[in-house]
Design a protein around this motif. Structure first.
Motif: not given
Length: 595
Positions: A246-254
């Motif tokens: 999820l941390s990876k997903a948040r960075l990618l979303a940003t």
């Protein structure tokens, strides 16, 4: 508890990925051709806005229906050409990249076979398994897609921006406005994503370890009713991996939000400004259509930067993890060459097995802790069998592991018939020294393959007879029966007898038996001992023993206490002269070995 072996440094992704070059080099011609084809396909797509400009300012403005159909034909042909070129690119990279992945996987497997036992003691098998599967899959995906399209999209963006500036430089500057914040965002994203990607891949290795151990230990889990606690442990690790993902997903979303929003805003501003210029007569409608079409064609190359960088970072961490294993120093073929000795032909000086001032300390032991073995002096005469007896933790198994060089002595010297074992290649040494471990390991192969391990098949029946393993002939397919993973389809005694047969099948000059009869019943043990006496008469043997019946197979006995040889003699001599030995043989002492 994590078994991560992450490096303390944080090398750049480019520097890390350059380590793949030796593997990629044989496929460089096809990969470069594929990159050129992809650039050509992408630039073909940029011609479409120019055709649109010609159509709007020409046939559409003039009401030329034939010209419109001709323009439509041009657009169709350009679209077909673009699709065919991208298809050609995929065909060019598929076979060589599969070969690269296969070569890297084979190289990793080969290196793991050559690494010392101490390495495998430190590393969890799941971590190694994930490096040979998940990490290599990530590398293949990187070589197939991000590696090419980081270049292709970069060239496409440069060509597209050049076309837009030529169409109208003021609108071009508007489109270039978000460039600086996008670049800054990418730099920050790369640094942060590297850390979280590494953490995720290490956690996948930990999770793989838990799954593997649970499958192999399913009998223990069920026998002790521990399935709920194992499930909880798995859920905890899975939960931590989920949070990391999820941390990876948040960075990618940003980064995706920044890369998508800013260029879209720039296109909207260019549209408004362009419409004003068209209304004022400063810009033709066709030029505005071509400009906006080019800008929209660049949306995909710009927006893809986020996940291309993400895949590149994951590939970089996968490369780090792969080379962490590959960079480990394998077992040297020999430590030194003794003067006047040949590494391939053992000396004819029949001196048996001799330990001279041998000490050993495990690499992970505390510096101030006593050594596991302390100045061992022991001589096993040619053709003699010596039993090694000692309490739990006295160092018996460690001592036997030094003979085939599963571990290297910290100091001292071990010779076989007068030749230092470090002057022999490991292949030569292990062809003359056979080992049967207390915990037998069988592979997912046939009985015959497990016993022979490359030895002449004519020796199979004799070896099975010596080990009292004739039960193998009564299996459904005889010695061609698959024994299953870890040999768990067989009983403990059957596995141990097959392991003993494997040790004696090659008629070794030197034999090391680590309590090889512990899982046998009294009658089978007696039968095996009777057969072993004939084998031991023709070899020099060191036998770890806990029971008097096994000890009596040997000509002499050595007592190992706190890492030192404290007594040597026959079984009857030590029973009458050594209280510790008598205590061990009475059945009240320890009966199992430990490291």
């Amino acid at each position: 508890m994590s078994t991560t072996h992450a490096p303390t440094g944080n090398p750049s992704a480019v520097k890390t990925l350059l380590r793949l070059w030796p593997y990629v080099r044989p496929a460089r011609a096809r990969l470069l051709t594929a990159a050129f084809v992809a650039i050509l396909a992408s630039c073909t797509g940029l011609v479409i806005p120019l055709v649109l400009k010609w159509m709007v300012d020409g046939p559409v403005a003039d009401g030329d229906t034939a010209g419109v159909w001709l323009g439509a034909l041009y657009l169709l042909l350009l679209g077909i050409a673009e699709a065919l070129l991208f298809g050609l690119r995929r065909w060019l990279v598929a076979r060589p990249l599969s070969h690269v992945e296969a070569e890297m996987r084979a190289g990793l497997y080969s290196r793991l076979q050559r690494l010392p036992v101490a390495f495998h003691d430190r590393w969890a098998s799941g971590q190694l398994l994930s490096r040979g599967t998940t990490d290599l899959m990530l590398l293949r995906m990187f070589l197939a897609f991000p590696l090419t399209f980081l270049l292709v999209n970069g060239v496409t963006i440069l060509v597209g921006v050049g076309i837009m500036l030529l169409q109208d430089w003021t609108l071009g500057l508007v489109i270039l406005g978000p460039a600086i914040p996008v670049v800054v965002t990418c730099v920050v994203f790369e640094r942060r994503y590297h850390l979280v990607a590494r953490k995720a891949q290490d956690q996948i290795g930990d999770l793989t370890t838990v799954v593997e151990e649970s499958v192999l230990g399913i009998r223990i889990i069920k026998g002790f009713g521990r399935h709920r606690s194992q499930a909880r442990a798995f859920r905890e690790l899975s939960g931590r991996l989920r949070e990391t993902e999820l941390s990876k997903a948040r960075l990618l979303a940003t980064i995706w939000a920044v890369i998508t929003t800013l260029p879209e805003a720039a296109i909207a501003a260019a549209l408004v400004l362009g419409c004003v210029q068209v209304a004022d007569g400063d810009l033709s409608a066709g030029t505005l259509v071509a400009f906006l079409s080019t800008a929209l064609a660049l949306r995909w190359p710009v927006e893809s930067i986020g996940f291309l960088l993400a895949m590149s970072q994951e590939a970089a961490t996968a490369t780090e993890r792969y080379f962490e294993a590959m960079d480990e120093v394998p077992e040297a073929d020999s430590a030194f060459r003794g003067a006047g000795t040949s590494p391939h032909r053992p000396s004819s000086d029949n001196d048996g097995i001799r330990f001279t001032a041998v000490s050993f300390r495990y690499p992970d032991a505390a510096p101030d802790s006593p050594p596991t073995l302390d100045r061992i002096d022991l001589h096993i005469r040619p053709g003699e069998s010596m039993a090694l007896v000692g309490a739990t933790g006295s160092g018996k198994t460690t001592l036997t592991a030094l003979l085939p060089r599963l571990h290297e002595p910290t100091s001292g010297r071990i010779t076989l018939d007068g030749e230092d074992i470090t002057a022999l290649s490991r292949q030569t040494l292990r062809s003359i020294v056979a080992v049967a471990f207390e915990e037998p390991t069988l592979f997912s192969a046939t009985v015959a393959e497990n016993v022979l391990m490359g030895t002449d098949e004519r020796e199979l029946r004799r070896a099975l007879s010596v080990a009292q393993a004739d039960f193998a002939h009564a299996l459904p397919q005889g010695t061609g029966t698959q024994v299953g993973e870890q040999g768990l389809s067989l009983s403990g005694g059957q596995r141990q007898r097959l392991a003993l047969a494997r040790a004696v099948v090659g008629r070794p000059r030197f034999l090391v038996l680590d309590d090889p009869l512990s899982a046998l019943d009294v009658h089978t043990e007696a039968a095996v001992e009777a057969a072993l006496r004939d084998v031991l008469a023709d070899t020099t043997a060191l036998i770890v023993a806990h029971r008097p019946s096994t000890v009596q197979l040997a000509d002499r006995v050595a007592l190992l206490s706190d890492g030192r040889i404290t007594a040597v003699g026959t079984h009857h001599e030590l029973l009458h002269t050594n209280a510790e030995y008598a205590h061990l043989m009475s059945g009240s002492g320890e009966t199992e070995d430990a490291r």
